[in-house]
Enzyme design. Structure first.
Site, PDB file in Angstrom:
ATOM      1  N   CYS A 139     -43.682  27.695  49.773  1.00 19.00           N
ATOM      2  CA  CYS A 139     -45.114  27.442  49.939  1.00 19.00           C
ATOM      3  C   CYS A 139     -45.884  28.750  50.001  1.00 19.00           C
ATOM      4  CB  CYS A 139     -45.358  26.628  51.213  1.00 19.00           C
ATOM      5  SG  CYS A 139     -47.107  26.272  51.525  1.00 19.00           S
ATOM      6  N   CYS A 142     -48.751  28.959  52.490  1.00 20.69           N
ATOM      7  CA  CYS A 142     -48.275  29.082  53.870  1.00 20.69           C
ATOM      8  C   CYS A 142     -47.843  30.509  54.193  1.00 20.69           C
ATOM      9  CB  CYS A 142     -47.083  28.156  54.117  1.00 20.69           C
ATOM     10  SG  CYS A 142     -47.350  26.433  53.679  1.00 20.69           S
ATOM     11  N   ASP A 143     -47.171  31.171  53.249  1.00 13.57           N
ATOM     12  CA  ASP A 143     -46.444  32.404  53.574  1.00 13.57           C
ATOM     13  C   ASP A 143     -46.853  33.646  52.796  1.00 13.57           C
ATOM     14  OD1 ASP A 143     -44.918  30.970  55.420  1.00 13.57           O
ATOM     15  OD2 ASP A 143     -43.462  30.372  53.901  1.00 13.57           O
TER      16      ASP A 143
END
Length: 313
Positions: A139, A142-143
């Site tokens: 993701c 997300c990261d």
């Protein structure tokens, strides 16, 4: 007494304990519906595989994914939400009240909220699972921030891989798309966007055979599918973008699913069966974020409450 008003029927059974399921549980409990949550074999869903979470509102500093889900579960427990460990193994949505089986438990319920989420299609490499959250991710939204100023690899060749690469290019100094074929299967416009980006390069006809590193990703073991030659490729992270699969197998034949197995919604969060609702990644294959899953959980609980009240009317 009709089946709809049986004393042994619960108001709401929630299947899944990720952000969607736990939010639905909190809202349903506050509506005095006394929800039962079938927590599943992976308590907390995909967020339990995430390290620092920085984009969930309300946390000034990063919170670990497992810690966030534990906090949400404790919040649900404060409202006396009941949890059942294990997975839902079978359902019957033709009868009313509905029947849901989880291990040794057989539950009758007036409504069901499906919040089983979706799983990443991983590569199945020897060190892949060990390094999730330590340089291996699925993701970019997300990261990606954690790879600012670093070099990363994206594995895949579809639209999702192009999207991941383009997002990562905003943070990383270099993004390498590793694709097993000599052309992308992504749409032309997405492929062109990725190829035009000066930070993005491509390794064609290449397979990833393993992830290198002990505590964190240090590189990849690559194999050229044409020559067969293997080499170690230095990178700080690997983003797997070969798709997701919804966790909806148990619902096949009971509600309408799309061609990829995602739950089709009929109205708001209602599925093709009145009284059965869905929330989160089991139907949402576009956003796939914790905050959107939680929002769907809220909506599903409110829809279930209105459904129950209308039937009591």
């Amino acid at each position: 007494m009709t089946d709809e008003t049986r004393d042994d029927a619960h108001n709401v059974v929630i299947i899944g304990s990720g952000a969607a399921g736990l939010t639905a549980a909190i809202y349903a409990a506050r509506a005095a519906l006394k929800p039962i949550v079938i927590a599943g074999s992976q308590h907390g869903g995909q967020l339990t595989l995430t390290s620092d979470v920085e984009n969930f509102p309300g946390f000034e500093h990063p919170i670990q994914g497992p810690d966030l889900m534990e906090a949400m579960r404790k919040q649900a427990e404060r409202f006396q939400v009941e949890f059942i460990n294990g997975d839902a193994t079978s359902v019957d949505f033709r009868r009313r009240p509905f029947l849901v089986v989880a291990g040794e438990e057989t539950l009758l319920t007036r409504t069901v909220i499906i919040a089983t989420g979706a799983g990443t299609n991983w590569l199945g490499l020897p060190n892949e699972q060990r390094l999730i959250g330590h340089g291996v991710s699925s993701c970019a939204p997300c990261d990606a921030f954690f790879f600012r100023g670093k070099e990363v690899a994206v594995v895949g060749g579809g639209d999702s891989a192009m999207e991941e690469a383009l997002f990562l290019a905003k943070f990383a100094t270099k993004v390498t798309i590793v694709h097993r074929r000599d052309s992308f299967r992504a749409s032309k416009i997405m492929a062109e966007r990725a190829l035009r980006n000066e930070k993005i390069g491509v390794r064609w006809n290449t397979l990833v055979e393993d992830v290198l590193g002990n505590g964190e990703v240090k590189g990849l073991l690559l194999r050229d599918t044409v020559s067969g030659r293997r080499e170690e490729f230095r990178t700080d992270g690997m983003f797997v973008a070969i798709g997701h699969h919804p966790n909806t197998e148990v619902f096949k034949g009971h509600i309408e699913l799309d061609a990829n197995g995602y739950i089709a919604l009929d109205h708001h969060t209602m599925t093709s069966v009145d009284g059965v609702f869905a929330a989160g990644d089991c139907h949402d294959h576009h956003y796939r974020q914790a905050i959107t899953a939680a929002a769907y959980g809220c909506m599903a609980a409110m829809d279930a409450e209105k459904y129950i009240e209308a039937r009591r009317g």
